[in-house]
Design a protein around this motif. Structure first.
Motif, mmCIF file in Angstrom:
data_model
loop_
_atom_site.group_PDB
_atom_site.id
_atom_site.type_symbol
_atom_site.label_atom_id
_atom_site.label_comp_id
_atom_site.label_asym_id
_atom_site.label_seq_id
_atom_site.Cartn_x
_atom_site.Cartn_y
_atom_site.Cartn_z
ATOM 1 N N UNK A 97 -14.047 2.169 -2.872
ATOM 2 C CA UNK A 97 -14.499 0.851 -3.336
ATOM 3 C C UNK A 97 -15.379 0.179 -2.300
ATOM 4 N N UNK A 138 -3.645 8.316 4.512
ATOM 5 C CA UNK A 138 -2.930 7.148 5.028
ATOM 6 C C UNK A 138 -1.697 7.662 5.747
ATOM 7 N N UNK A 158 -7.497 -6.150 -1.922
ATOM 8 C CA UNK A 158 -8.948 -6.040 -1.739
ATOM 9 C C UNK A 158 -9.670 -5.151 -2.755
ATOM 10 N N UNK A 180 2.974 -0.254 3.835
ATOM 11 C CA UNK A 180 1.701 0.462 3.763
ATOM 12 C C UNK A 180 1.145 0.318 2.355
ATOM 13 N N UNK A 181 -0.195 0.410 2.271
ATOM 14 C CA UNK A 181 -0.819 0.566 0.955
ATOM 15 C C UNK A 181 -1.696 1.796 1.060
ATOM 16 N N UNK A 200 -5.347 1.335 0.506
ATOM 17 C CA UNK A 200 -6.049 0.365 1.357
ATOM 18 C C UNK A 200 -5.256 0.175 2.645
ATOM 19 N N UNK A 201 -5.317 1.192 3.499
ATOM 20 C CA UNK A 201 -4.455 1.202 4.684
ATOM 21 C C UNK A 201 -4.627 -0.032 5.564
ATOM 22 N N UNK A 202 -5.790 -0.640 5.492
ATOM 23 C CA UNK A 202 -6.040 -1.777 6.392
ATOM 24 C C UNK A 202 -5.793 -3.130 5.721
ATOM 25 N N UNK A 203 -5.187 -3.115 4.589
ATOM 26 C CA UNK A 203 -4.960 -4.366 3.865
ATOM 27 C C UNK A 203 -4.198 -5.364 4.722
ATOM 28 N N UNK A 204 -4.629 -6.615 4.639
ATOM 29 C CA UNK A 204 -3.936 -7.668 5.388
ATOM 30 C C UNK A 204 -2.580 -8.000 4.762
ATOM 31 N N UNK A 205 -2.341 -7.486 3.560
ATOM 32 C CA UNK A 205 -1.050 -7.755 2.919
ATOM 33 C C UNK A 205 0.080 -6.988 3.599
#
Lengths: 402, 402, 402
Positions: free
Chosen positions: A218, A249, A369, B117-118, B121-126
């Motif tokens: 994305x 990941x 995101x 973890x996501x 989206x490993x870098x997610x701020x969540x």
């Protein structure tokens, strides 16, 4: 594509979809449980309605009766003005252009919905003075499209995925047409969802081809994402700038990876672009093969179900190529995509349904995101969906009668 | 046991349950359609969840996901924060301590519900900032218990039938665990119902043993009936004083009798004591044999169904005796009790459901003298049920996320 | 028949049913979703309840338990006063005149509903002081009738099709009794509907007999149509004056005709008269043979279903003729009418249901001239229906208990 700025300053600003506390600018979309009115929708494939045959469908909560006359498809309300029964329960056609209600013989011209005869009361003063709502229908590329709305229809091309009507694009005539038990929006969002490919990573389609499929793919820039130029289809596409592609990941020190990754020396592929267009059409280009484009539609049926229509296009005008294309779709690809890939999407849509229908999901969800494109879609649909379809087709019908 | 007197003077006074015109003091209980919050409930038997496995259950209207890690059972909300799908639809565990959502890879630590973890989206701020509600779980006597509520859990022992946790009591690990289609309260009341044994009088269990079972057996004094001492389980038991035991009734001159009556010279048996404990546990001591105790739970599932959990205990600490006990339960007693005795109870619970759910049964019912214990139960539950479970777990979830 | 004129001037004026803008005078009828209270209804055929047997039925939303004692049929509420279970779930009769609840032994005299014993509490003070609602029942002509209402029943003959009780009319004892999924009014209206015979034109019954059946047959004058004389059954019949009979219509130049038409030299037949009587009984005279009369009832069951009861009468008092009549009905006519003619009516009723239940059909419908008799029926029923049945039988029951 224009990024205008509105008074609210919202336009042109990428939304922070992760921030649940900001009121998100898609309230009209949340209301559009039955879809958007005054748009074109695909109804079925051309070969699903033979000459002289009738077919009843529920679309956006409206009951519609289709009949093919001298090759042309017409559509009228599938509900006799008299006592409301569906004409399609037992289609009864005494003449080419009409359908008679099987109950009392109210007879309608399918070309305009006019009550042209009542078999049981030939001298009724109602004849010629009443009508069923009639719908504008167009047929292209082996598919039947209907305008659900009021007044003169807008051009069909504005409600189709760009390129679909291109002269050099052959469309496979035996696509999938099934009812799926989720609201149409959950299906549409799953289609364009940038990170949902995660559910497909073990699909047979991936394994057969040993296809490198990333865990997610994305863009984080809104630039190029929203297509809302006047006189063109309105939709959302991948975005621009740097593509974020996740191949691996780590969780608790354990690596979670894509099954197949591109060879280190592979040239950067052009990738597959997925885009979603009003009112409810997806385009996946290319897929499942570099020379094919997948088209999907999630046509609202009622609050809890949609028609899931899938087909494929291939650029060619050569008849033998078209024959070969159709043959391969019949023999290999349709089954592989529908039953060994899209079935995962159907699972996901139905798994979301209770959350959004019964558990306040529209307010409880937590986007992240990669969902930026979903947020943009909702904002776009809220702005460009021509009217929200409401639950009471009866009033519309009454108006049509006067 | 203390019989305090409240301002209303109600406490300590046996209710005239037959008098429908007196407002009965159990309004909170009538509201507790989904059960009482801030209590412990059994979820399933230990052997129904193997190491590393996951299991989804609906308890008090909440969706819960259980996972066993290194022998210990953890529980978190079974609804991804992202789009609300149940993790248990397709449990996906990449690591020991986590479960990942099969849809987009949101990954939670099952020990505390944290989003760790996501995958997409490993870098997610969540990550690290959001969590699913997590539940406190304890495992004892081959059963898994969960605290449904907020804040620090109360001691489990306060929510269990007295004696259940006794060191010398072996609990049968293969008890019954089924969903029954009635509200949990109808089941609980049927369990402690002093006169419902009438429905069992022709049960196979009675016939096989030629067991003397009276038509009804109850006390009319409230003395000793209500157990509500601080720091102890709250429940109702048989009462005290003279036991009324009905062996025969006459209708229009026709005698209706128990099938088997005690021999004239039989010593007065100690009888079977049935008691009901908050939040929803029954104890039948002894049953179905003088050395066995039957335990039942009616765990609220949703408004119209409950988990019916049944097992048995036997006092012994000798391993070979435990083996023999389990063998006999497997071979004989479980089937006999569940399918040839309790099935009558299930019939009764489901037969009451429409009256209470749709026909104002809580106000239309006509209790009678043997129901005094049911009235006391309702009053006790209204007073000591820690909180009424409300229908909107979504808000609780939202709160948990902040 | 009297045509009085009311203040509104509506009486005696044939309605223009086609004009939707005029408020139509049948508002009470539209409210009577569960039928009209304080009327007699057929419940079943006599041979459907043997001596000593019990039978539970839902009628006008009320649960009713029937029992036959010494030849006579009694009816009481099918809902124990105690906890509301249906006695008919497991009918338990210890004595001739009673039924005991299978759950706790509450025992009722079926002759008056009185609570005469409680098996599990013989000394209960409730005994003799509580009762289930009891219903007045009469049995005639091999059928069981019940008065659903309050207070002393009106004469049965006022709620029956004229002639049904005639001494010389034998009634076939093995008629049809089935549940159909539409509101009772749609069934009643379909029965008297002057133009609905259109749906039967290809029925096997028509083909077997090569019977001339017109496409529609009706009168346009209200004269003679409404029967509302005091002390007589209230109903609507064919009307008077010139009968309009449609044998052929033209659509787009195509002729739509009856399959069989009378021979040119055939004497004008007397025709078949169809009439509809409060509360819900149809008479078709003669049908299906010149010596037979068909009787139908559409007994409200709940909002969305009715009991469809059909039988036939033949004038004779000769036992051997009655035997022959019954034999022929068994062997030929019942099946032919029910399964090869009335099945079309069932289709039509169920096809109307969603329109009237969910799509505001009572206001959206467009009646036409042949429906004048339906309009008169609705007006008659609105005026002479004794009370509208409301949804809460629980309150009525509570009253009955006091």
């Amino acid at each position: 594509m224009t990024n205008t700025t509105t008074a609210s300053g919202e336009e042109g600003v990428a939304m922070d979809v992760e921030n649940n506390t900001v009121r998100r600018p898609w309230a009209p979309y949340v209301e559009a449980t039955l879809g958007f009115r005054n748009h074109w929708y695909p109804a079925f494939f051309s070969n699903q309605l033979e000459e002289g045959a009738c077919r009843g469908e529920t679309l956006l909560g409206e009951r519609v009766l289709f009949k093919r006359v001298e090759g042309r498809v017409y559509a009228i309300e599938d509900r006799c003005i008299h006592r409301g029964v569906a004409l399609s329960v037992r289609p009864e056609c005494h003449t080419k252009n009409t359908i008679s209600c099987w109950y009392h013989g109210f007879t309608y011209d399918v070309r305009d919905g006019k009550l042209v005869a009542i078999i049981t009361d030939p001298e009724s003063t109602l004849v010629g003075k009443r009508n069923l709502k009639n719908y504008v229908v167009e047929e292209h590329k082996n598919m039947v499209f209907i305008f659900i709305g009021d007044g003169a229809p807008t051009p069909l091309a504005l409600d189709l995925q760009p390129g679909f009507l291109d002269a050099d694009l052959a469309i496979y005539p035996n696509g999938e047409n099934e009812v799926v038990n989720s609201n149409w929006r959950l299906a549409a969002e799953n289609g364009v969802d940038a990170s949902h490919i995660y559910i497909h990573r073990n699909s047979a389609l991936v394994n057969v081809a040993k296809r490198p499929v990333s865990l997610a793919s994305y863009f984080l820039s809104r630039e190029g994402m929203v297509h809302d130029k006047d006189g063109h289809p309105k939709g959302v596409v991948k975005g621009a700038g740097q593509r974020i592609q996740v191949w691996e990941t780590e969780i608790e020190g354990v690596k979670v990876s894509s099954q197949y990754r591109p060879a280190p020396d592979a040239p950067p592929g052009k990738g597959t672009d997925t885009s979603l267009w009003l009112p409810c059409g997806l385009k996946v280009d290319p897929f499942p093969r570099p020379d094919l484009i997948q088209f999907e539609w999630y046509v609202p049926r009622d609050e809890g179900s949609h028609h899931y229509i899938v087909t494929w296009g291939k650029r060619t005008t050569d008849k033998s190529e078209i024959k070969q294309f159709n043959y391969e779709m019949d023999a290999i690809w349709k089954d592989l995509v529908v039953n060994k890939f899209n079935n995962e999407d159907v699972l996901a849509r139905e798994a979301m349904e209770s959350f959004y229908a019964d558990e306040d999901g529209w307010n409880q969800e937590q986007l992240f995101r990669p969902d930026m494109i979903i947020g943009e879609w909702r904002r776009l649909a809220s702005k460009h969906g021509r009217a929200i379809q409401r639950k009471r087709p009866t009033r519309l019908t009454a108006k049509a009668r006067d």
